[in-house]
Design a protein around this motif. Structure first.
Motif, PDB file in Angstrom:
ATOM      1  N   GLU A 251       0.850  -1.193   0.000  1.00  0.00           N
ATOM      2  CA  GLU A 251       0.000   0.000   0.000  1.00  0.00           C
ATOM      3  C   GLU A 251       0.886   1.244   0.000  1.00  0.00           C
TER       4      GLU A 251
ATOM      5  N   SER B  54      -3.180   2.400  -4.285  1.00  0.00           N
ATOM      6  CA  SER B  54      -3.690   1.276  -3.486  1.00  0.00           C
ATOM      7  C   SER B  54      -3.204  -0.045  -4.082  1.00  0.00           C
ATOM      8  N   GLN B  55      -3.291  -1.098  -3.299  1.00  0.00           N
ATOM      9  CA  GLN B  55      -2.941  -2.425  -3.810  1.00  0.00           C
ATOM     10  C   GLN B  55      -3.871  -2.814  -4.949  1.00  0.00           C
TER      11      GLN B  55
ATOM     12  N   GLN C 233      -8.209  -8.159  -4.371  1.00  0.00           N
ATOM     13  CA  GLN C 233      -8.199  -6.779  -3.883  1.00  0.00           C
ATOM     14  C   GLN C 233      -9.559  -6.092  -4.042  1.00  0.00           C
TER      15      GLN C 233
END
Length: 119
Positions: free
Chosen positions: A42, A46-47, A77
């Motif tokens: 992160e 964002s991931q 995710q």
């Protein structure tokens, strides 16, 4: 763990190969894994965003193992099918027909098979 479909079989094959390689090249594998973990951590992105980017790069480079791996990463995710397919579309704008062919076949197969495993 026994595979229940072709996508899961491919992921298990990749993980086995990675394990074999790690046993033969532990220092290299450790450093590579640490690097990729840092890349996918992160941050300002964002991931979820990073997995979408990785999927696009995988499609563009025609790397089927990475296409499967990062489609799963996108789902893990929380990406919707629409978000994934839009990433396919953006990548196809650069990668043309080869990208599109993977997007309309392998990516959709991954989404269907991996979603079935969740239910």
């Amino acid at each position: 763990m026994e595979a229940r479909n072709s996508i899961e079989t491919t992921l298990l094959t990749y993980k086995k190969g990675l394990g074999d390689f790690t046993g033969k090249m532990p220092e290299f594998a450790s450093r590579f894994n640490a690097f990729t973990e840092a890349c996918f951590g992160e941050g300002a992105l964002s991931q979820k965003q990073k997995q979408l980017i990785a999927l696009g790069i995988s499609l563009y480079s025609q790397d089927e193992y990475c296409i499967i791996y990062h489609t799963k990463g996108c789902l893990d995710q929380g990406c919707s099918e629409q978000e994934i397919l839009e990433a396919v579309g953006v990548t196809a704008a650069f990668g043309g027909g080869a990208t599109m062919s993977q997007g309309v076949t392998l990516v959709q197969e991954c989404i269907q098979e991996l979603n079935r495993l969740e239910h």
